[in-house]
Design a protein around this motif. Structure first.
Motif, mmCIF file in Angstrom:
data_model
loop_
_atom_site.group_PDB
_atom_site.id
_atom_site.type_symbol
_atom_site.label_atom_id
_atom_site.label_comp_id
_atom_site.label_asym_id
_atom_site.label_seq_id
_atom_site.Cartn_x
_atom_site.Cartn_y
_atom_site.Cartn_z
ATOM 1 N N LEU A 41 -35.068 -19.851 -7.323
ATOM 2 C CA LEU A 41 -36.171 -19.062 -7.870
ATOM 3 C C LEU A 41 -36.236 -19.165 -9.385
ATOM 4 O O LEU A 41 -37.279 -18.957 -9.985
ATOM 5 C CB LEU A 41 -36.015 -17.598 -7.452
ATOM 6 N N ASN A 42 -35.126 -19.478 -9.987
ATOM 7 C CA ASN A 42 -35.037 -19.592 -11.435
ATOM 8 C C ASN A 42 -35.335 -21.036 -11.844
ATOM 9 O O ASN A 42 -34.736 -21.971 -11.320
ATOM 10 C CB ASN A 42 -33.621 -19.191 -11.860
ATOM 11 N N ALA A 43 -36.239 -21.225 -12.787
ATOM 12 C CA ALA A 43 -36.639 -22.571 -13.211
ATOM 13 C C ALA A 43 -35.491 -23.338 -13.858
ATOM 14 O O ALA A 43 -35.352 -24.550 -13.661
ATOM 15 C CB ALA A 43 -37.815 -22.486 -14.180
ATOM 16 N N VAL A 44 -34.640 -22.652 -14.613
ATOM 17 C CA VAL A 44 -33.521 -23.332 -15.278
ATOM 18 C C VAL A 44 -32.511 -23.827 -14.247
ATOM 19 O O VAL A 44 -32.005 -24.947 -14.343
ATOM 20 C CB VAL A 44 -32.863 -22.396 -16.305
ATOM 21 N N HIS A 45 -32.220 -23.021 -13.232
ATOM 22 C CA HIS A 45 -31.291 -23.446 -12.194
ATOM 23 C C HIS A 45 -31.853 -24.639 -11.423
ATOM 24 O O HIS A 45 -31.137 -25.598 -11.129
ATOM 25 C CB HIS A 45 -31.004 -22.302 -11.218
ATOM 26 N N GLY A 46 -33.137 -24.571 -11.105
ATOM 27 C CA GLY A 46 -33.783 -25.693 -10.431
ATOM 28 C C GLY A 46 -33.740 -26.957 -11.274
ATOM 29 O O GLY A 46 -33.550 -28.056 -10.761
ATOM 30 N N ARG A 77 -29.403 -14.931 -20.991
ATOM 31 C CA ARG A 77 -27.965 -14.681 -21.111
ATOM 32 C C ARG A 77 -27.327 -14.558 -19.737
ATOM 33 O O ARG A 77 -26.215 -15.027 -19.506
ATOM 34 C CB ARG A 77 -27.717 -13.420 -21.928
ATOM 35 N N VAL A 78 -28.022 -13.926 -18.800
ATOM 36 C CA VAL A 78 -27.514 -13.808 -17.432
ATOM 37 C C VAL A 78 -27.499 -15.177 -16.761
ATOM 38 O O VAL A 78 -26.576 -15.518 -16.027
ATOM 39 C CB VAL A 78 -28.376 -12.803 -16.622
ATOM 40 N N TRP A 79 -28.523 -15.995 -17.008
ATOM 41 C CA TRP A 79 -28.604 -17.321 -16.402
ATOM 42 C C TRP A 79 -27.471 -18.234 -16.854
ATOM 43 O O TRP A 79 -27.082 -19.140 -16.138
ATOM 44 C CB TRP A 79 -29.918 -17.989 -16.750
#
Length: 172
Positions: free
Chosen positions: A24-29, A86-88
């Motif tokens: 769901l997170n663009a950075v993780h993807g 920061r959480v990511w």
């Protein structure tokens, strides 16, 4: 040995792609997409297409991903996203991509230990790629360049600042 490396790299590529699609997170993807593109580069290398492998890593896993990062940065929403970023960036988030990248690194070490290459296909030179790209695939190359240009214009349009002097009804 080459078949085992091929299947292992293919599994990493498929798993990273599925993870990229389900985040769901663009950075993780984006992290999983980079890993997927690196795995595809290793597959090209295993097949003997060294030039395609280098292009895959430099162009896709490098340059195009940098553009994606810039778009994510341009769409920054302010202070609330700073706290979310920061959480990511907690260390636990990097475990999955790091483990898959470690698998690819081990494969690269095995390939180098076997003399730097494993013959599984036909070697394709840069000249052959150029002849193919500017011969029968010329229209496809030009269409891809037009698509990239349209994406660049769209990214600029999305990320540009909205002037405060325009009335609210005429703002995009």
């Amino acid at each position: 040995m080459a078949l085992i490396l091929f299947y292992l790299t293919s599994a990493v590529a498929v798993f990273a792609t599925v993870m990229m699609l389900t985040r769901l997170n663009a950075v993780h993807g984006l992290l999983y997409l980079i890993l997927s593109l690196l795995a595809v580069g290793v597959i090209f290398f295993l097949m003997g297409a060294y030039f395609a492998a280098v292009l895959e890593v430099i162009i896709y896993a490098g340059a195009i991903m940098v553009l994606f990062v810039f778009v994510i940065m341009m769409l920054n929403q302010g202070q609330t996203t700073t706290a979310q970023e920061r959480v990511w960036l907690e260390p636990g988030i990097w475990l999955g991509p790091s483990f898959l990248a470690l698998i690819l690194l081990v494969e690269l070490v095995v390939i180098i230990a076997h003399g730097g290459h494993i013959e599984t296909g036909q070697v394709v030179s840069a000249k052959q790629v150029g002849i193919a790209l500017f011969g029968p695939y010329l229209i496809a190359v030009e269409l891809a360049s037009i698509l990239l240009l349209a994406g660049l214009v769209g990214a600029y349009h999305l990320g540009r600042p909205i002037p405060k002097t325009l009335p609210p009804e005429s703002r995009p």
